[in-house]
Motif scaffolding. Structure first.
Motif, short mmCIF file in Angstrom:
data_model
loop_
_atom_site.label_atom_id
_atom_site.label_comp_id
_atom_site.label_asym_id
_atom_site.label_seq_id
_atom_site.Cartn_x
_atom_site.Cartn_y
_atom_site.Cartn_z
N ASN A 56 34.18 32.67 -69.39
CA ASN A 56 34.04 33.30 -68.08
C ASN A 56 35.15 32.92 -67.12
N ASP A 57 35.69 31.72 -67.28
CA ASP A 57 36.64 31.21 -66.31
C ASP A 57 38.07 31.66 -66.54
N ASN A 58 38.37 32.27 -67.69
CA ASN A 58 39.75 32.69 -67.92
C ASN A 58 39.88 34.10 -68.48
N ASP A 112 29.40 28.82 -70.28
CA ASP A 112 30.63 29.48 -69.85
C ASP A 112 30.97 30.68 -70.71
N THR A 126 45.38 27.66 -64.31
CA THR A 126 44.15 27.91 -65.06
C THR A 126 44.18 27.14 -66.38
N ARG A 161 31.17 34.33 -63.25
CA ARG A 161 31.09 33.53 -62.03
C ARG A 161 32.15 33.90 -61.00
#
Length: 410
Positions: free
Chosen positions: A177-179, A215, A141, A399
């Protein structure tokens, strides 16, 4: 910056209230100095839009020394050397050594990868007061965010090299959002590695962070993150463990913390903490924080790259910072600031200072509009829930595969 652990301790061991001071000359700012735009990585949210090549026009070594001499004579409280990757500049450690020679609190903000061998030894020899190493997640990640395979392992090696040499080190994490789901693992990593500080940065819409502002996490995710940080900080206080938790770029965190404290502590204790927070004043852009970019341009903070006050090649920083003729700088220093919308009507604006103005500017073109990243609802900031004043902006749902934000921190 919201010093969560510090204010947590105020609940159980109150100390005298320290006021930051009035306008301009009465306040010496912490200076974040972006020494170079060059970096070995290419992070998705980089506010400096750094890349791995030479950027013309950066201050020379002698120019940097001259700036440093002025900063020391001006008696700034702290200097943070940043980038890009500051260690990609050949004279960064010479600048740091000169800073320490003046007795300045000197910190380094780095991705950690260059901290190996002789460089690590020199960092220890110079005596940096603090080294902050950025991570955006665990393993792959982090590498995806930072645009390079092996970035996680390299950063972790830098953390360990600092620990081996008794250099105070902390982890810095920008949540998106991604981590967001990896926040618990990063806190565990920090404790397992024995680092002394954990800094969570909310996303700021500047540089590549503005390009990827969709994001940004929604409010409910931020709440779960704050709950986790508060629980972790409170446990450290109860266990008498030196593990400092700090958040940055969303001063609504202080209001959220006050609401947490009001449910668990006496009204007197909470009132004392609120007085401390109001004395600090929340967002420090243009007052308690300043930025010098690689070409010597002075900004209200690192995220205001589109707004230039002046250049240290033309006038010393100390002169620039005490000149009240700049309208934006004067407005940022005004208390209360000329805030509009929810921020203007908020009952806690003396606590948060109107939060991060650059987000409002990027989304609305007005630096005094409501900060779209405030995650508190109207009733929590002293407004009627049915008020027509705009509610917090939610840019996009999470997401991931599971849409209940509680699952992300389980």
């Amino acid at each position: 910056m919201f010093r969560l652990s510090h204010y947590m301790k105020q609940l159980v061991a109150p100390s005298p209230i320290r006021r930051r001071g009035g306008r301009t000359g009465a306040v010496r700012p912490v200076v974040i100095w972006n020494l170079t735009q060059r970096c070995n990585l290419k992070c998705r949210h980089c506010y400096a839009v750094a890349a791995d090549h030479h950027f013309p026009g950066e201050l020379s070594t002698q120019e940097a020394f001259d700036v440093l001499d002025d900063l020391a004579a001006f008696r700034i409280p702290a200097l943070i050397l940043s980038g890009g990757e500051p260690l990609s500049r050949a004279d960064t450690l010479d600048i740091a050594r000169r800073s320490k020679g003046y007795g300045l609190y000197t910190a380094l903000s780095t991705n950690g990868m260059p901290i190996v061998g002789e460089t690590a030894d020199e960092i220890a020899e110079i005596g940096f007061d603090y080294v902050g190493i950025s991570l955006d997640g665990i393993g792959a990640t982090n590498d995806w965010f930072r645009g390079q395979t092996g970035a996680f392992d390299g950063a972790l090696a830098g953390v360990r090299a600092c620990k081996e040499r008794d250099v105070k080190v902390g982890l810095r994490f920008t949540m998106t959002n991604d981590n967001a789901a990896q926040l618990p693992d990063l806190l565990k990593l920090a404790r397992d590695e024995g680092v002394e500080k954990f800094y969570l940065s909310h996303l700021v819409y500047a540089g590549r962070g503005n390009k990827h502002r969709a994001d940004d996490v929604e409010g409910q995710t931020t709440r779960f993150a704050m709950d986790l940080l508060i629980d972790t900080a409170w446990q450290a206080v109860q266990d008498d463990i030196e593990f400092e938790i700090v958040t940055g770029n969303n001063d609504a965190d202080a209001v959220y913390f006050l609401r947490w404290a009001s449910e668990r502590f006496s009204a007197e204790a909470v009132a004392n903490v609120r007085q401390h927070l109001e004395a600090w004043g929340g967002n420090s852009s243009g007052l308690g924080v300043a930025n010098i970019d690689p070409q010597g341009v002075v900004h209200p903070d690192t995220y205001w790259s589109s707004y230039s006050i002046d250049n240290v090649r033309k006038r010393p920083f100390s002169v620039i910072w005490q000149d009240e003729s700049d309208a934006m700088l004067a407005a940022l220093r005004t208390r209360p600031r000329p805030l509009k919308g929810r921020c203007g009507a908020c009952a806690y604006k003396a606590v948060c200072g109107g939060n991060t103005r650059i987000r409002a500017l990027q989304l609305t073109g007005d630096p005094w509009a409501a900060d779209p990243a405030c995650y508190l609802d109207n009733s929590e900031i002293g407004l009627e829930q049915s008020t027509s004043i705009e509610t917090p902006v939610q840019l996009r749902p999470f997401r991931g595969r599971r849409h209940d934000p509680a699952h992300r921190f389980g």
